[in-house]
Write a protein that holds these residues in place. Structure first.
Motif, PDB file in Angstrom:
ATOM      1  N   THR A 172       0.840  -1.200   0.000  1.00  0.00           N
ATOM      2  CA  THR A 172       0.000   0.000   0.000  1.00  0.00           C
ATOM      3  C   THR A 172       0.879   1.255   0.000  1.00  0.00           C
ATOM      4  OG1 THR A 172      -1.601  -1.246   1.289  1.00  0.00           O
ATOM      5  CG2 THR A 172      -1.939   1.137   1.159  1.00  0.00           C
ATOM      6  N   ASN A 173       1.863   1.241   0.885  1.00  0.00           N
ATOM      7  CA  ASN A 173       2.730   2.415   1.020  1.00  0.00           C
ATOM      8  C   ASN A 173       4.016   2.313   0.225  1.00  0.00           C
ATOM      9  OD1 ASN A 173       0.873   2.927   3.056  1.00  0.00           O
ATOM     10  ND2 ASN A 173       2.179   1.977   4.611  1.00  0.00           N
ATOM     11  N   GLN A 174       4.242   1.146  -0.349  1.00  0.00           N
ATOM     12  CA  GLN A 174       5.527   0.883  -0.998  1.00  0.00           C
ATOM     13  C   GLN A 174       6.710   1.187  -0.071  1.00  0.00           C
ATOM     14  OE1 GLN A 174       5.980   1.537  -5.110  1.00  0.00           O
ATOM     15  NE2 GLN A 174       4.013   0.585  -5.498  1.00  0.00           N
ATOM     16  N   THR A 175       6.613   0.610   1.110  1.00  0.00           N
ATOM     17  CA  THR A 175       7.715   0.730   2.076  1.00  0.00           C
ATOM     18  C   THR A 175       8.153  -0.675   2.480  1.00  0.00           C
ATOM     19  OG1 THR A 175       6.151   0.759   3.906  1.00  0.00           O
ATOM     20  CG2 THR A 175       6.886   2.898   3.049  1.00  0.00           C
ATOM     21  N   PHE A 176       9.319  -0.737   3.066  1.00  0.00           N
ATOM     22  CA  PHE A 176       9.729  -2.022   3.623  1.00  0.00           C
ATOM     23  C   PHE A 176      10.595  -1.810   4.848  1.00  0.00           C
ATOM     24  CE2 PHE A 176      14.221  -2.337   2.532  1.00  0.00           C
ATOM     25  CZ  PHE A 176      14.374  -1.400   1.505  1.00  0.00           C
ATOM     26  N   GLU A 177      10.666  -2.834   5.651  1.00  0.00           N
ATOM     27  CA  GLU A 177      11.570  -2.795   6.799  1.00  0.00           C
ATOM     28  C   GLU A 177      12.112  -4.191   7.044  1.00  0.00           C
ATOM     29  OE1 GLU A 177       8.596  -3.036  10.570  1.00  0.00           O
ATOM     30  OE2 GLU A 177       8.371  -1.276   9.287  1.00  0.00           O
ATOM     31  N   VAL A 178      13.203  -4.236   7.769  1.00  0.00           N
ATOM     32  CA  VAL A 178      13.834  -5.519   8.065  1.00  0.00           C
ATOM     33  C   VAL A 178      13.768  -5.766   9.561  1.00  0.00           C
ATOM     34  CG1 VAL A 178      15.985  -6.829   8.018  1.00  0.00           C
ATOM     35  CG2 VAL A 178      15.365  -5.352   6.081  1.00  0.00           C
ATOM     36  N   GLU A 179      13.300  -6.948   9.923  1.00  0.00           N
ATOM     37  CA  GLU A 179      13.222  -7.307  11.342  1.00  0.00           C
ATOM     38  C   GLU A 179      14.266  -8.362  11.644  1.00  0.00           C
ATOM     39  OE1 GLU A 179       9.137  -8.398  11.930  1.00  0.00           O
ATOM     40  OE2 GLU A 179       8.455  -6.421  11.251  1.00  0.00           O
ATOM     41  N   GLU A 180      14.794  -8.290  12.837  1.00  0.00           N
ATOM     42  CA  GLU A 180      15.837  -9.243  13.224  1.00  0.00           C
ATOM     43  C   GLU A 180      15.435  -9.991  14.485  1.00  0.00           C
ATOM     44  OE1 GLU A 180      19.641  -7.287  13.297  1.00  0.00           O
ATOM     45  OE2 GLU A 180      19.464  -6.669  11.195  1.00  0.00           O
ATOM     46  N   PRO A 181      14.717 -11.090  14.316  1.00  0.00           N
ATOM     47  CA  PRO A 181      14.276 -11.848  15.499  1.00  0.00           C
ATOM     48  C   PRO A 181      15.482 -12.425  16.236  1.00  0.00           C
ATOM     49  CG  PRO A 181      13.170 -12.616  13.488  1.00  0.00           C
ATOM     50  CD  PRO A 181      14.309 -11.745  13.064  1.00  0.00           C
ATOM     51  N   ASP A 182      15.275 -12.721  17.510  1.00  0.00           N
ATOM     52  CA  ASP A 182      16.390 -13.280  18.285  1.00  0.00           C
ATOM     53  C   ASP A 182      16.497 -14.793  18.067  1.00  0.00           C
ATOM     54  OD1 ASP A 182      14.399 -14.413  19.773  1.00  0.00           O
ATOM     55  OD2 ASP A 182      14.590 -13.017  21.440  1.00  0.00           O
ATOM     56  N   GLU A 183      17.526 -15.365  18.642  1.00  0.00           N
ATOM     57  CA  GLU A 183      17.787 -16.785  18.396  1.00  0.00           C
ATOM     58  C   GLU A 183      16.701 -17.687  18.997  1.00  0.00           C
ATOM     59  OE1 GLU A 183      21.851 -17.904  19.018  1.00  0.00           O
ATOM     60  OE2 GLU A 183      21.505 -19.978  18.398  1.00  0.00           O
ATOM     61  N   ILE A 184      16.055 -17.217  20.050  1.00  0.00           N
ATOM     62  CA  ILE A 184      14.948 -18.012  20.613  1.00  0.00           C
ATOM     63  C   ILE A 184      13.892 -18.240  19.540  1.00  0.00           C
ATOM     64  CG2 ILE A 184      13.061 -18.061  22.290  1.00  0.00           C
ATOM     65  CD1 ILE A 184      14.713 -16.376  24.153  1.00  0.00           C
ATOM     66  N   PHE A 185      13.583 -17.179  18.787  1.00  0.00           N
ATOM     67  CA  PHE A 185      12.589 -17.290  17.719  1.00  0.00           C
ATOM     68  C   PHE A 185      12.998 -18.369  16.719  1.00  0.00           C
ATOM     69  CE2 PHE A 185      11.213 -16.119  13.439  1.00  0.00           C
ATOM     70  CZ  PHE A 185       9.844 -15.973  13.614  1.00  0.00           C
ATOM     71  N   TYR A 186      14.237 -18.291  16.280  1.00  0.00           N
ATOM     72  CA  TYR A 186      14.680 -19.255  15.271  1.00  0.00           C
ATOM     73  C   TYR A 186      14.685 -20.680  15.816  1.00  0.00           C
ATOM     74  CZ  TYR A 186      15.837 -15.581  11.939  1.00  0.00           C
ATOM     75  OH  TYR A 186      15.751 -14.553  11.050  1.00  0.00           O
ATOM     76  N   ARG A 187      15.167 -20.835  17.027  1.00  0.00           N
ATOM     77  CA  ARG A 187      15.260 -22.202  17.549  1.00  0.00           C
ATOM     78  C   ARG A 187      13.892 -22.755  17.953  1.00  0.00           C
ATOM     79  NH1 ARG A 187      20.065 -25.254  20.675  1.00  0.00           N
ATOM     80  NH2 ARG A 187      19.045 -27.274  20.739  1.00  0.00           N
ATOM     81  N   THR A 188      12.968 -21.892  18.244  1.00  0.00           N
ATOM     82  CA  THR A 188      11.628 -22.360  18.593  1.00  0.00           C
ATOM     83  C   THR A 188      10.841 -22.757  17.352  1.00  0.00           C
ATOM     84  OG1 THR A 188      11.638 -20.870  20.494  1.00  0.00           O
ATOM     85  CG2 THR A 188       9.504 -21.757  19.824  1.00  0.00           C
ATOM     86  N   TYR A 189      10.989 -21.959  16.296  1.00  0.00           N
ATOM     87  CA  TYR A 189      10.103 -22.147  15.138  1.00  0.00           C
ATOM     88  C   TYR A 189      10.782 -22.753  13.917  1.00  0.00           C
ATOM     89  CZ  TYR A 189       7.256 -19.377  18.218  1.00  0.00           C
ATOM     90  OH  TYR A 189       6.573 -18.948  19.327  1.00  0.00           O
ATOM     91  N   PHE A 190      12.050 -22.594  13.773  1.00  0.00           N
ATOM     92  CA  PHE A 190      12.841 -23.207  12.692  1.00  0.00           C
ATOM     93  C   PHE A 190      12.568 -22.652  11.302  1.00  0.00           C
ATOM     94  CE2 PHE A 190      15.377 -27.059  14.025  1.00  0.00           C
ATOM     95  CZ  PHE A 190      15.316 -26.787  15.371  1.00  0.00           C
ATOM     96  N   GLY A 191      11.305 -22.396  10.958  1.00  0.00           N
ATOM     97  CA  GLY A 191      11.009 -21.860   9.623  1.00  0.00           C
ATOM     98  C   GLY A 191       9.671 -22.339   9.094  1.00  0.00           C
ATOM     99  N   GLY A 192       9.462 -22.130   7.794  1.00  0.00           N
ATOM    100  CA  GLY A 192       8.294 -22.647   7.089  1.00  0.00           C
ATOM    101  C   GLY A 192       6.975 -22.359   7.779  1.00  0.00           C
ATOM    102  N   ARG A 193       6.226 -23.414   7.941  1.00  0.00           N
ATOM    103  CA  ARG A 193       4.879 -23.343   8.519  1.00  0.00           C
ATOM    104  C   ARG A 193       4.862 -22.670   9.879  1.00  0.00           C
ATOM    105  NH1 ARG A 193       0.873 -28.418   8.048  1.00  0.00           N
ATOM    106  NH2 ARG A 193       0.696 -27.397   6.032  1.00  0.00           N
ATOM    107  N   ASN A 194       5.882 -22.909  10.672  1.00  0.00           N
ATOM    108  CA  ASN A 194       5.922 -22.276  11.994  1.00  0.00           C
ATOM    109  C   ASN A 194       6.079 -20.761  11.887  1.00  0.00           C
ATOM    110  OD1 ASN A 194       5.489 -23.846  14.304  1.00  0.00           O
ATOM    111  ND2 ASN A 194       7.520 -24.776  14.185  1.00  0.00           N
ATOM    112  N   PHE A 195       6.929 -20.304  10.987  1.00  0.00           N
ATOM    113  CA  PHE A 195       7.071 -18.859  10.789  1.00  0.00           C
ATOM    114  C   PHE A 195       5.735 -18.268  10.340  1.00  0.00           C
ATOM    115  CE2 PHE A 195      11.926 -18.420   9.633  1.00  0.00           C
ATOM    116  CZ  PHE A 195      12.245 -18.796  10.924  1.00  0.00           C
TER     117      PHE A 195
END
Lengths: 619, 619
Positions: free
Chosen positions: A15-38
């Motif tokens: 809508t706004n043609q904007t973007f941002e980058v988020e940097e989740p912590d390692e807990i996020f990655y190790r809890t969810y791993f990717g794909g469907r969980n993300f």
């Protein structure tokens, strides 16, 4: 930033043609791993309940997994998700190819697309940079054409694309997204969500490198795969998934004429063997994969089928072959091309045609409805015409483009009994009457009928989980495919945890890695000292998150069921049907094994055990 | 016959002096693995409900595990079980030493002892043969004396024995069984069950060999242990478990004066360091173990303490030291000798003395009850006298020999509030107020208060299960020892599955093998392609089977609690107590995480998921 990831997630607002980058912590990655969980994590946390999936409030999320892009076979998988316009529930589809690995090389682990562009655009992501590119000139173009044009105008042949064709633009509720023209994120209508956002697609180019914890170990695993690929994946090297078609038919489980039979008398004509001997002109593969299980076909007459669109998988052969009573392999190849070019899910498209044919045969619709089209089973020409009508939302196609569930409501006159779907999504072609564990999976899958995470009857139960190896060693008796007692439910419960995990990994289900090797692969990539226990729990997490999303959208235990045809029409020599009471008992047993209440709602304690107690707030 | 086992279970009937050998199939072995699972399986299937534990109907079962006797460190563990005369519930105790590995070499994976001999006997098992030997001349003899005499009369110094002394013969409800004089199957009164059967003990000699799937891999694991034993087990090499005493005290969690405090002002006097510097004369170890964590002490005056009885562990130092307010290390060593010689559990014996002292200090009992004994806290002489009285069931000892729960009922006058036990079994000396996860374990353990399977606050949660490594890597915040929220319950749930598995393995909890190495060890022994998932489920199975045994015996959720002292008397600088409501919530959360109903009863679906649906018939 954990090894194996970029540690960066890209959020784009159309809508706004904007973007941002988020940097989740390692807990996020190790809890969810990717794909469907993300995907489930973001959809649950960010979507308002009850939104219209085709409105800008919906979000379209591309998610890689921890293994996506790692330098060994099977790591080309990645997922795209959103609230589904087909089911009104959790929507998601996974694909192989090269798009996911390229996204990761471009610096992002996932891509969240919000809002709606005022006019057609495509996203151009290169090495961490994002551009919104005009796509007005691409709108209406078929997938291969748009792909070619994007590469030309960006002057880079190594770009990877995820695009829709006219079907997605016209919001066909089972439109898919294609990456690199042939790899379909097939199910739950993700192409329609892309279309609803005026987004033609995403072009990605990445020259970055993800860091791995142990490259030496990764190389050893990759070498093991190459050394062992013949013995394990011979079937894939010979004929890929189409090679299984005759086996399905011989077992009496090849869905035929809209699931009215499990046997197609002309199965030979549409088999992988026949394809191999006639129209096959090449093989294709995914990122880093030595298996090469994909087909490439070409047809000169009576239809032109362009090899750029690949060739039909087993599911597509069944969808446009036996399910429609069509024995013309070239017509099936054409239907496959039409679907890929226009971004339609071949399973749902074939199911829509077969459903219409069934309604026609039953007199529920007539030539008055079909504008003269003779929709008898077996009419290949009518089938192709109807696929085009669906793409164009013209004539009968306009009704079928809404999916078989809504079409049946429109037709009335008992058409519902002929609509073979779960939660709005048509069944794939592993017959749930013959393979009742898979049928149970169709009933319970968060995305409606789905075979990627449920197809357990063909295989032994997970070897490392005990039961499977006991079976393989002859210690336990194998369970018959039509068995649906608590032992099958137990297998299913374990099996879907692991299959859901594969989605979170971004790992192909056809890889011969043992469970232990998969844990080692994760360790080599991330450095995490993980285990099959932790990994199965990652998969279980995704089952719970998607379940909660669906419950929030109003799904109830009543929706966990199968279509009438599977209860009523027997197949095979022994006349297999699914017994409704047995299915209900199996479902209730599954709920209890999952730590859910009798209504299939995850308990707070289960969510706490999985470390996702936050999700309980949405129940 | 699976690798790693004999495939033979010996069943002996003392009443008839007959025996038979049973050969379970591989499903049995792979489902239950050994130890607690074997014992619970047989007790549940074979004992009538509500029997008197000291009647011949009870069965005494020695069970090895899959790893018992495998040629690498930590595999000396094995268990003995029966319905407990102390708790009236599932009874079982495990020990290290050499008895288990010898039983396995003699050709048996387990030994089930039924009935009651008309006069004292001992069993002589040699290389698959069984003899019933007269023990009339051994009855009343102390353990070391009986051991010596048996070896002499069988003319074999390499015999391994599991024996009782006078405490077991006299049915002290917390009598233990000693193997090779110093390795105590300490808890739940298994020595009284042995005594009730007129069984002095079991002598075993085996020269057979169990076959292993992969001896080379086993050798590699054994070598790894030897190479790494210093870095991992330095504490054990220095001072064994006694080395932890000052740490407990510094943290305010050294149970003192019958749990009225967590700090003992004279802790230095009873510490491992002090023992090391004074009375320690040697170290001892278990089968194949390079750690050598056991103490050997000798005292010449003012008491003679025979080194043949080993030396006190941490639990014994606390039991007869801080818990009784005694700072005389030599007296503690003497109490340890008395307990081993007479086959009394040092924890329960020390707890009985401390309870009596507490009652004395509170005026609940007086010198009129103690026959003049001045039972003040700190009176070492009175303590030793009371241990002897318990052994002889004389004077106050006759009451205390029934255990603190029954003794408190006898004393009345509010003595119940001073009886620090769960389900009749006194608490060990990891204070549940400071280490509340361990406290939760005391409340929930099937054997009453037990520390072998619950001691989680000292350690990170299981590394391979995810949480633990996330903590170790600094990703997750470590949980405070006094935390008891759902995160601690989750840790506890996973942790006890694994710790219960160690019992089924026959593997020592002090070994530094990672979870993955343990899976590899099982694989090297059996050839089974197992995983942490399957293994954790083996442990979970044993928790469910023992739970069902207890429920059948009339235990209810109300019995899952802690003694008043832990709720009422604060310890440590911060005044830690267990909050009753928090404990109740934690227990209910645990039930739910385990797939049990609100009354703590396993659901049928949970039993089906574990493949032990047969056990549901006993609910």
């Amino acid at each position: 930033m954990p090894f194996g990831y970029n540690g960066r997630i890209l959020r784009v607002n159309l809508t706004n043609q904007t973007f941002e980058v988020e940097e989740p912590d390692e807990i996020f990655y190790r809890t969810y791993f990717g794909g469907r969980n993300f995907i489930a994590y973001y959809l649950l946390n960010e979507l308002k309940p009850s939104i219209d999936p085709l409105e800008p409030d919906n979000k379209l999320i591309f998610a890689t997994g921890v293994l996506t892009g790692a330098p060994t076979g099977g790591t080309g998988r990645n997922s795209v998700g959103a609230k589904s316009p087909l089911t009104g529930l959790y929507g998601e589809a996974e694909a192989g190819g090269f798009f996911g690995s390229e996204l990761k090389k471009a610096g992002f682990d996932a891509l969240i697309i919000e809002g709606k562009a005022v006019k057609p655009v495509y996203l151009w992501i290169k090495d961490g940079q994002v551009e919104f590119k005009d796509a007005t000139h691409l709108w209406g173009k078929k997938v291969a054409c748009a792909d070619k044009q994007i590469k030309a105008e960006l002057n880079d042949k190594l770009i990877r694309t995820a695009l829709i064709g006219p079907g997605g633009e016209k919001l066909v509720r089972f439109a898919c997204i294609l990456n690199d023209i042939v790899h379909a994120y097939g199910r739950t209508g993700m192409g329609a969500v892309m279309g609803s956002k005026n987004l033609k697609g995403v072009a990605v180019r990445g020259r970055g490198k993800v860091e791995y914890a142990n490259r030496q170990k990764l190389a050893a695993i990759a070498k093991w795969l190459i050394d062992n690929v013949d013995s394990y994946c011979g079937w894939a090297k010979f004929a890929g998934t189409p090679g299984s078609l005759l086996g399905h038919n011989a077992a009496g489980g090849l869905p035929t004429r809209n699931y009215s039979s499990g046997y197609f008398e002309k199965a030979e004509e549409i088999s992988g063997e026949k394809m191999h001997a006639t129209i096959l002109v090449g093989r294709d593969t995914c990122f880093a994969c030595p298996v090469r299980c994909k087909q490439v076909v070409e047809v000169k007459e009576p239809y032109q089928v362009d090899r750029i669109y690949g060739g039909p998988e087993y599911e597509t052969l069944a969808a446009f072959g036996s399910l429609c009573g069509v024995s013309d392999l070239k017509a099936i190849a054409k239907a496959n091309e039409l679907c890929n070019a226009n971004s339609l899910d071949t399973i749902s498209a074939g199911a829509a045609v077969a459903f219409a044919m069934d309604c026609f045969e039953h007199g529920i619709i007539t030539t008055a409805d079909t504008e003269g089209l003779d929709l008898k089973f077996g009419n290949a020409g009518a089938m192709l015409e109807l696929v085009q009508q669906i793409t164009d939302r013209q004539g009968l196609g306009a009704i079928l483009a809404e999916g078989v569930e809504k079409a049946a409501q429109t037709f009335g006159k008992g058409a519902e009994k002929l609509a073979v779907h779960v939660k709005g999504q048509p069944l794939p072609f592993h017959d749930g009457r013959l393979k009742q564990g898979t049928g149970l999976g169709y009933a319970l899958s968060p995305t409606g009928a789905d075979h990627n995470h449920n197809m357990l009857d063909d295989f032994y139960a997970p070897g490392g989980f005990g039961m499977g190896e006991m079976t393989a060693l002859g210690i336990l008796e194998p369970l018959a495919t039509n068995c649906l007692d608590h032992r099958k439910v137990r297998m299913y419960t374990y099996h879907t945890m692991w299959k859901s995990l594969l989605n979170c990994f971004g790992l192909c289900m056809f890889m011969p890695y043992s469970y232990q090797q998969q844990a080692e692969l994760v360790q080599a990539v991330t450095g995490w000292n993980t285990s099959t226990w932790e990994l199965a729990k990652v998969g279980e997490r995704s089952i719970n998150l998607t379940r909660i999303f669906n419950l929030r959208e109003g799904m109830t235990a009543k929706d966990d069921t199968l279509p009438p045809r599977l209860f009523e029409v027997p197949i095979g020599d022994k006349g297999y049907v699914v017994e409704p009471e047995q299915l209900q008992l199996a479902i209730k047993t599954y709920y209890a094994m999952m730590g859910w209440d009798e209504e299939g709602r995850p308990t707070l304690a289960k969510l706490q055990e999985l470390g996702i107690e936050w999700a309980g707030d949405f129940l």
